[in-house]
Design an enzyme around this catalytic site. Structure first.
Site, PDB file in Angstrom:
ATOM      1  N   ASP A 174     -54.288  25.449  10.254  1.00 42.67           N
ATOM      2  CA  ASP A 174     -54.724  26.463   9.860  1.00 42.67           C
ATOM      3  C   ASP A 174     -55.233  27.912  10.418  1.00 42.67           C
ATOM      4  O   ASP A 174     -56.092  27.703  11.774  1.00 42.67           O
ATOM      5  CB  ASP A 174     -55.278  26.737   8.127  1.00 42.67           C
ATOM      6  CG  ASP A 174     -56.507  25.799   8.862  1.00 42.67           C
ATOM      7  OD1 ASP A 174     -57.466  26.197   9.315  1.00 42.67           O
ATOM      8  OD2 ASP A 174     -56.886  24.088   8.939  1.00 42.67           O
ATOM      9  N   SER A 175     -55.485  29.191   9.868  1.00 47.56           N
ATOM     10  CA  SER A 175     -55.683  29.873  10.883  1.00 47.56           C
ATOM     11  C   SER A 175     -55.233  30.232  12.372  1.00 47.56           C
ATOM     12  O   SER A 175     -54.223  29.869  12.764  1.00 47.56           O
ATOM     13  CB  SER A 175     -57.222  30.231  10.131  1.00 47.56           C
ATOM     14  OG  SER A 175     -57.359  31.323  10.662  1.00 47.56           O
TER      15      SER A 175
END
Length: 309
Positions: A152-153
């Site tokens: 994620d991210s």
């Protein structure tokens, strides 16, 4: 000594180069079954150092083989850990839902270790899988002909870079089946419409700060690791790119970049590219609310993608 960069509650960087990180609630691993899975910490490279946390789902089938999902946490390349409670719950439950062995990677962080260190560390986690097949007992349950990458991210950004290295490797090219970046963190010197919109100044400033801390000295946001359009791949290499499902969140400032990434892959001829939006959710909601209905839906969508191979 003054603070030169800060994400309140997470990190402070001081003028003398000192870095102070504030850790949220963490969780220890346990080889005792809990909620349908076991977990344990492993050493990927003691010299750098790089660590990992593995999750093994319980199974009623003797000697059942599981696909492997390698996961890279987010945090602007500067914060985050496999030990954070949100990641631990999310990935443990994901291992059960998807029937996968999950390897979550603790790579070295910026600004002490600027890019491309995170990419190198995370690719070495793939090599660790192969090199430890006969050493690590849990990997004897791994079906390494089906490997998936997720994160994620900043971890979603790492997914892309590790995939490029994997398709150039004779060992991993055929094994890597799919990418599942969640709310991926990309950028460029050219601002997007959302970044120039009224009310976006705070988000832009925070994003720019993390890029300043993580990019190689002397680089700008058109560095290949930030601006995905500057990746140097031949058309033959793009043809080997695995299937991709990009998860975006409707209330996430980075949604625009995630959609742009998917469109870029399509233009490069990547055969399977899909975007899935969680309309009323914020950036990395699954880490902050790992047992929410929205997170359960995300886990289900990820599982469907993995099990389609």
């Amino acid at each position: 000594m003054s603070i030169i960069a800060e994400a309140p509650g997470y990190i402070q960087v001081f003028s003398d180069g000192t870095v102070k990180r504030f850790e949220p609630e963490i969780s220890t691993a346990s080889i005792e079954p809990c909620n349908g899975y076991k977990s344990k910490d492993v050493v990927i490279d003691p010299l750098k150092p790089i660590f990992g946390r593995m999750y093994l789902p319980e199974s009623s089938v003797l000697h059942q083989q599981f696909p492997v999902l390698v996961y890279f946490h987010g945090g602007g390349f500067c914060i985050g850990s496999t030990t954070w409670l949100g990641y631990h719950i999310f990935l443990g439950d994901l291992s059960v839902a998807s029937k996968c062995i999950v390897l979550s990677v603790d790579y070295r962080l910026a600004p002490e270790n600027r890019l491309p260190t995170a990419y190198e560390d995370c690719y070495s986690a793939l090599e660790w899988l192969i090199n430890n097949l006969e050493i690590e007992p849990w990997l004897k349950r791994a079906y390494l002909s089906q490997v998936f990458l997720s994160g994620d991210s900043a971890g979603g950004n790492i997914v892309h870079q590790v995939a490029i290295r994997a398709i150039r490797s004779e060992v991993f090219c055929g094994r890597l089946k799919g990418l599942l970046p969640i709310h991926p963190y990309f950028g460029s010197e050219k601002r997007t419409e959302l970044e120039m919109a009224n009310g976006s100044a705070g988000d832009v400033e925070m994003n720019d700060m993390f890029w300043r801390l993580s990019l190689p000295r002397g680089s700008n946001r058109d560095y290949f690791g930030c601006n995905f359009e500057n990746a140097e791949l031949s058309m033959a290499e793009w043809s080997l790119f695995p299937a991709v499902i990009v998860f975006v969140a409707g209330l996430d400032f980075l949604k625009e970049r995630g959609v742009m990434y998917a469109e870029f892959l399509k233009k490069k001829g990547v055969k399977t590219v899909k975007v899935v939006e969680a309309e009323e959710q914020v950036h990395v909601h699954h880490v902050f609310h790992p047992e929410s209905e929205a997170t359960r839906l995300l886990q289900s969508q990820m599982s469907d993608f993995i099990n389609s191979f």
